[in-house]
Design a protein around this motif. Structure first.
Motif, short mmCIF file in Angstrom:
data_model
loop_
_atom_site.label_atom_id
_atom_site.label_comp_id
_atom_site.label_asym_id
_atom_site.label_seq_id
_atom_site.Cartn_x
_atom_site.Cartn_y
_atom_site.Cartn_z
N SER A 148 0.51 -1.49 -0.07
CA SER A 148 -0.16 0.28 0.05
C SER A 148 0.97 0.97 0.19
CB SER A 148 -0.49 -0.40 1.37
OG SER A 148 -0.74 0.55 2.75
N PHE A 149 1.94 1.56 0.55
CA PHE A 149 2.59 2.16 0.71
C PHE A 149 3.88 2.61 -0.53
CE2 PHE A 149 2.17 2.32 4.93
CZ PHE A 149 2.70 3.58 5.76
N VAL A 150 4.17 1.27 -1.13
CA VAL A 150 4.92 1.52 -2.89
C VAL A 150 3.25 1.97 -3.89
CG1 VAL A 150 5.63 0.23 -4.26
CG2 VAL A 150 6.60 -0.48 -2.42
N PHE A 151 1.76 1.37 -3.31
CA PHE A 151 1.49 2.15 -5.00
C PHE A 151 1.11 4.14 -4.57
CE2 PHE A 151 -3.07 2.55 -6.22
CZ PHE A 151 -3.15 2.36 -7.32
N LYS A 152 0.89 3.95 -3.23
CA LYS A 152 0.90 5.96 -3.45
C LYS A 152 2.01 6.41 -3.17
CE LYS A 152 0.40 9.12 0.95
NZ LYS A 152 0.53 8.89 2.73
N PHE A 168 4.35 -7.80 4.22
CA PHE A 168 3.94 -8.67 3.19
C PHE A 168 2.51 -8.43 2.83
CE2 PHE A 168 8.43 -6.51 3.34
CZ PHE A 168 8.78 -6.16 2.05
N TYR A 169 1.65 -8.15 2.49
CA TYR A 169 -0.04 -9.36 2.31
C TYR A 169 0.03 -9.20 0.57
CZ TYR A 169 -0.52 -7.26 7.04
OH TYR A 169 -0.42 -6.75 8.33
N LEU A 199 10.89 3.47 3.29
CA LEU A 199 10.42 2.08 2.78
C LEU A 199 12.21 1.21 2.42
CD1 LEU A 199 8.17 2.22 -0.76
CD2 LEU A 199 7.38 0.84 1.45
N LYS A 200 12.86 2.20 1.88
CA LYS A 200 13.89 1.44 2.16
C LYS A 200 15.25 1.30 3.57
CE LYS A 200 17.68 4.07 0.70
NZ LYS A 200 19.12 3.53 1.77
N ASP A 205 6.52 0.21 -9.63
CA ASP A 205 5.33 -0.88 -10.76
C ASP A 205 5.87 -2.34 -9.96
OD1 ASP A 205 2.93 -0.88 -11.52
OD2 ASP A 205 4.36 -1.75 -12.90
N ALA A 206 7.56 -1.98 -10.46
CA ALA A 206 8.07 -3.73 -10.83
C ALA A 206 7.96 -4.55 -9.25
CB ALA A 206 9.03 -3.47 -11.07
N ALA A 207 7.69 -3.52 -7.92
CA ALA A 207 7.59 -3.96 -6.69
C ALA A 207 6.48 -3.60 -6.02
CB ALA A 207 8.54 -2.40 -5.68
N TYR A 208 5.72 -3.50 -6.32
CA TYR A 208 3.91 -3.22 -6.09
C TYR A 208 3.65 -4.47 -6.73
CZ TYR A 208 -0.86 -2.38 -6.04
OH TYR A 208 -2.19 -1.72 -6.03
N ARG A 209 3.87 -4.64 -8.22
CA ARG A 209 2.94 -5.56 -9.36
C ARG A 209 3.13 -7.43 -8.94
NH1 ARG A 209 -1.33 -3.98 -11.91
NH2 ARG A 209 -0.09 -1.70 -11.67
#
Length: 292
Positions: A5-9, A35-36, A26-27, A93-97
């Motif tokens: 959710s934080f990556v998407f934000k 990690f859900y 995040l880093k 996006d690579a981290a999120y998707r």
């Protein structure tokens, strides 16, 4: 705290300061996040930069051949800033998707996004030195289109992170020479930034090489690199004069570079023949993927 959710934000905001702060968190606190992996994955309809920039077709974007004025120099730097901005979102996006991957995968792409934020900030500062802002010139959405079209891990790593990211390795020496030949008082400062970007982009392409190999091994996919890219005829992933040394440092084989060159020439000839039948001619720099 849910990692995704934080990556998407960070991915969906056009506020670069907010992007930077979230990515920094995040880093720095990576192992504190949960990690859900089964959470919903949203589809991106438009790029975040659309809120800031006018988006037009790549063939309508003028690219200065020499930087003989502040405006010409700013246009060149703006094009680099746009690539770096895209690269932030591509990493996010690579981290999120893509889910259910090793933790090291997610850390790799958060670190990539963080370095791209730093690159963007450096180039943005150079634009400010010249009296310009990101968004002052029109941009294209080629990289966002590539992100949309590569929806599984193998395709994303091949097309975007091993493929299109490596175009920056090819373009860097030409931009470097263009700046060297300019009369700007900011020459040394700009060249130092280009050196930083080239060094870091080699490691970014190497991440694409690494995770493409992982994804293919996981799926028992034995296709060659150019066979995977065969689905994406609209995207060329090599410049007219490739930076062979940098590409090989990033993990390309010499055979891969040669094959990409052969296919690029073939596609250029095919497109040139199509252009003769059409009123709309295509800029050769676009055919060879010089996204500048």
């Amino acid at each position: 705290m849910d990692f995704f959710s934080f990556v998407f934000k960070a991915l969906t905001t056009n506020n670069v300061g907010l992007k930077k702060n979230i990515i920094q968190s995040l880093k720095d606190n990576f192992y504190d996040y949960k990690f859900y992996h089964e959470s919903d994955i949203a589809t991106l309809v438009k790029p975040s930069f659309m809120q800031v920039c006018q988006v037009i077709h790549p063939t309508r974007i003028s690219r200065p051949k020499i930087c003989n004025s502040d405006k010409a120099l700013a246009k060149t730097l703006h094009a680099i800033a746009h690539i770096e901005y895209n690269a932030i979102d591509l990493g996010l996006d690579a981290a999120y998707r893509f889910r259910n991957l090793p933790q090291s995968y997610y850390l790799d792409f958060i670190e990539l996004a963080y370095e791209e934020v730093l690159h963007y900030s450096l180039v943005e500062s150079l634009l400010h030195d010249l009296g310009f802002e990101y968004g002052d010139f029109a941009v294209h959405d080629n990289l966002f289109c590539a992100m949309q079209q590569s929806q599984n891990l193998i395709e994303r790593m091949a097309l975007v992170h091993k493929g299109l990211e490596a175009l920056g390795l090819d373009a860097n020496p030409f931009v470097y020479k263009k700046i060297q030949q300019s009369c700007t008082p900011f020459k040394d400062k700009i060249l130092k930034v280009l050196d930083i970007i080239l060094h870091d982009e080699i490691t970014h392409v190497a991440k694409g090489v690494k995770w493409l190999c992982y994804a293919q091994n996981r799926e028992n996919d034995t296709r060659s690199f150019h066979e995977i890219l065969g689905k994406f005829k609209d995207f060329n992933v090599i410049g007219k004069i490739p930076n062979i040394e940098a590409r090989m440092q990033a993990g390309y084989s010499y055979d891969e570079i040669q094959n990409l060159q052969l296919y690029a020439v073939h596609d250029y000839k095919r497109n040139s023949e199509n252009d003769k039948k059409s009123k709309n001619s295509t800029n050769q720099d676009i055919i060879f993927g010089k996204i500048q």
